[in-house]
Design a protein around this motif. Structure first.
Motif: not given
Length: 233
Positions: A1-16, A134-144
């Motif tokens: 599963m994606p980590s909490a940091a990755e999930r947070t980073r994904t939301l920050v960098q999403s269009t939500c 800081r070290d997390a990366v947004a999910d690669p599918l976030v923009t799609h």
């Protein structure tokens, strides 16, 4: 599963949808608190774009050397019609400063220095440490993701319903006529979450893991093909 940091980073960098709350700051309408752009710097600070005449920009500029606290609140809503559409919320709190110089004509960039963060979503509630964010990366599918979920729902609804066969006894809703719908709810590099809607409005979620994490759309197509093939067996 994606980590909490990755999930947070994904939301920050999403269009939500997101709003920046500054204690004591009142605005004429809520839209003035919504950043036009969001990005994360190499040290984990969040950079937010606002119109140069925004009340938030004026507050950050007036604060100068004083510490101005602020909270970025993000709300994640499913891009498809489904019961209980709010999928989660993320919160990043810290100290707000104006980045010198205009980002572009009529725009200013504000820096939210990371203080603390948390995410409350389909996986549950977790707090996020600075270093992890800081070290997390947004999910690669976030923009799609929104487009992909809408496509699966509109063009492959019948195939989505076949995934119920992978649930065994859990997939037997016990209601007349069987299940009434299967809606793709969330998608990330690890798998697909589907909300099964039963008669009377009851619903439950099921998570379908991919054989391996996907990196791009091509990998996702292969993973979905494998998933549908398994359901058809």
């Amino acid at each position: 599963m994606p980590s909490a940091a990755e999930r947070t980073r994904t939301l920050v960098q999403s269009t939500c949808s997101a709003v920046l709350l500054v204690p004591g700051l009142s605005v004429a309408h809520p839209g003035q608190l919504m950043p036009e752009s969001r990005s994360v710097g190499p040290e984990g600070d969040v950079f937010l774009g606002f119109p140069a005449d925004s009340p938030v920009v004026r507050a950050a500029t007036r604060a100068q050397g004083d510490e101005l606290t602020a909270v970025l609140e993000i709300t994640d809503v499913a891009p498809v019609s489904v019961p209980h559409r709010v999928r989660g919320r993320a919160r990043v709190a810290g100290w707000l400063t104006a980045v010198p110089g205009p980002a572009q004509p009529g725009r200013m960039t504000l820096r939210l220095e990371f203080g603390e963060a948390s995410v409350d979503d389909l996986w549950g509630y977790e707090e996020v440490e600075h270093e992890d964010f800081r070290d997390a990366v947004a999910d690669p599918l976030v923009t799609h993701e929104a487009e992909l979920l809408q496509h699966l729902h509109a063009a492959h609804g019948d195939r989505m319903a076949t995934l119920r066969a992978l649930l065994g006894e859990r997939g037997d809703c016990g209601c007349a006529g069987g299940g009434t719908g299967a809606v793709p709810l969330a998608l990330d590099r690890f798998g697909l979450r589907v909300r099964f809607v039963e008669g009377g409005g009851a619903c439950f979620d099921a998570r379908f893991e991919f054989p391996e994490p996907v990196r791009d759309i091509a990998g996702l197509r292969r993973a979905m093909h494998t998933l549908f093939e398994a359901a058809a067996c």
